[in-house]
Scaffold this motif. Structure first.
Motif, mmCIF file in Angstrom:
data_model
loop_
_atom_site.group_PDB
_atom_site.id
_atom_site.type_symbol
_atom_site.label_atom_id
_atom_site.label_comp_id
_atom_site.label_asym_id
_atom_site.label_seq_id
_atom_site.Cartn_x
_atom_site.Cartn_y
_atom_site.Cartn_z
ATOM 1 N N UNK A 150 0.867 -1.177 0.000
ATOM 2 C CA UNK A 150 0.000 0.000 0.000
ATOM 3 C C UNK A 150 0.903 1.225 0.000
ATOM 4 N N UNK A 151 0.763 2.053 -1.013
ATOM 5 C CA UNK A 151 1.660 3.197 -1.195
ATOM 6 C C UNK A 151 0.847 4.492 -1.160
ATOM 7 N N UNK A 152 1.020 5.277 -0.112
ATOM 8 C CA UNK A 152 0.432 6.606 -0.052
ATOM 9 C C UNK A 152 1.380 7.569 -0.763
ATOM 10 N N UNK A 153 0.835 8.370 -1.686
ATOM 11 C CA UNK A 153 1.702 9.262 -2.448
ATOM 12 C C UNK A 153 0.945 10.514 -2.853
ATOM 13 N N UNK A 160 3.783 6.785 -10.062
ATOM 14 C CA UNK A 160 3.508 5.367 -10.319
ATOM 15 C C UNK A 160 4.709 4.707 -10.981
ATOM 16 N N UNK A 161 5.302 5.387 -11.938
ATOM 17 C CA UNK A 161 6.454 4.828 -12.646
ATOM 18 C C UNK A 161 7.629 4.596 -11.703
ATOM 19 N N UNK A 188 -3.115 10.402 -2.898
ATOM 20 C CA UNK A 188 -3.441 9.274 -3.761
ATOM 21 C C UNK A 188 -2.923 7.992 -3.112
ATOM 22 N N UNK A 189 -3.470 6.874 -3.561
ATOM 23 C CA UNK A 189 -3.103 5.588 -2.989
ATOM 24 C C UNK A 189 -2.932 4.549 -4.088
ATOM 25 N N UNK A 190 -1.780 3.878 -4.071
ATOM 26 C CA UNK A 190 -1.536 2.720 -4.931
ATOM 27 C C UNK A 190 -1.728 1.456 -4.107
ATOM 28 N N UNK A 191 -2.469 0.514 -4.647
ATOM 29 C CA UNK A 191 -2.643 -0.797 -4.031
ATOM 30 C C UNK A 191 -2.098 -1.822 -5.017
ATOM 31 N N UNK A 192 -1.052 -2.536 -4.617
ATOM 32 C CA UNK A 192 -0.348 -3.431 -5.534
ATOM 33 C C UNK A 192 -0.226 -4.811 -4.908
ATOM 34 N N UNK A 208 11.734 5.888 -0.494
ATOM 35 C CA UNK A 208 12.606 6.982 -0.922
ATOM 36 C C UNK A 208 12.356 7.406 -2.363
ATOM 37 N N UNK A 209 11.385 6.776 -3.033
ATOM 38 C CA UNK A 209 11.088 7.116 -4.416
ATOM 39 C C UNK A 209 10.368 8.465 -4.501
ATOM 40 N N UNK A 210 10.359 9.043 -5.692
ATOM 41 C CA UNK A 210 9.764 10.367 -5.904
ATOM 42 C C UNK A 210 8.284 10.379 -5.557
ATOM 43 N N UNK A 211 7.866 11.396 -4.800
ATOM 44 C CA UNK A 211 6.469 11.693 -4.465
ATOM 45 C C UNK A 211 5.822 10.673 -3.529
ATOM 46 N N UNK A 212 6.605 9.737 -2.982
ATOM 47 C CA UNK A 212 6.049 8.722 -2.090
ATOM 48 C C UNK A 212 6.081 9.224 -0.653
#
Length: 220
Positions: A150-153, A160-161, A188-192, A208-212
């Motif tokens: 679960x990625x909050x960004x 996403x990329x 926004x939220x990514x669910x993977x 540490x990725x961009x916008x995360x």
């Protein structure tokens, strides 16, 4: 719910008595703690269905608080979770909610500190497996059959990329992915869902990725 082996039915190594009411409950709360990203100072825990009816007898209250403290399912400290939470200054309140839910083992957690809070809803689907169905108003669809991230960004081009590039580098195959956002440029939220458990070193790289903003995982 599909079980792949007898161990899915027996459940995980845990402090008992129930894989669904104890281990599953703890895992939901631990995911909530991971999503919050820091120590929990207070918690309002709303129990539904079977959880509301049997939570004291089955140790669901202990398990949920243990999860908020960051314990694993086999940590003997779970039995003293309420006492330990009080010692750590965590204020916890339980509420038996009579609202109808889609699953009998449903819990909604409002957790926070003096600066921020989040709301997480989850269900324990048996064998210690869980699904997170809602986060801060975002409806989620997690099968519970596979590990998940679960990625909050922040809703920005490239967010996403940056995540999928890291997963590809570590040869983590994506089985299901969805993205929800509050509004353009907002939370926004990514669910993977992926095919194997995610190592902590990969989790750190994702953070540490961009916008995360925050990353947490649900192991299978």
């Amino acid at each position: 719910m599909k079980y792949n082996s007898v161990f899915d039915i027996i459940g995980p190594v845990m402090v008992g008595p129930s894989s669904s009411h104890t281990a599953g409950a703890l895992r939901i709360a631990k995911v909530a703690r991971g999503l919050f990203g820091k120590n929990v100072c207070w918690a309002k825990i709303y129990l539904y269905g079977s959880f509301a009816q049997t939570y004291k007898g089955h140790g669901t209250d202990l398990a949920l608080v243990g999860g908020l403290l960051g314990f694993e399912t086999d940590d003997l400290r779970v039995a003293k979770a309420l006492e330990l939470a009080k010692q750590n200054g965590m204020n916890v309140a339980f509420f038996e909610d009579t609202a109808a839910t889609d699953h009998p083992n449903t819990v909604r957690l409002l957790i926070g500190d003096e600066a921020s809070s989040i709301e997480v809803t989850g269900i324990s689907i048996g064998g210690g497996k869980v699904q997170i169905t809602e986060l801060n108003g975002f409806a989620l669809r997690l099968s519970g059959n596979h590990p998940a991230i679960l990625v909050m960004h922040t809703d920005r081009a490239g967010a996403i990329a940056s995540v999928t590039k890291i997963l590809a580098k570590h040869q983590l195959n994506i089985g299901h992915m969805e993205v929800n956002r509050k509004d353009v440029g907002q939370d926004a939220l990514m669910v993977i869902e992926v095919d194997q458990n995610i190592a902590d070193v990969i989790l750190k790289e994702l953070e540490e990725a961009d916008h995360i903003r925050n990353v947490t995982k649900i192991d299978s």
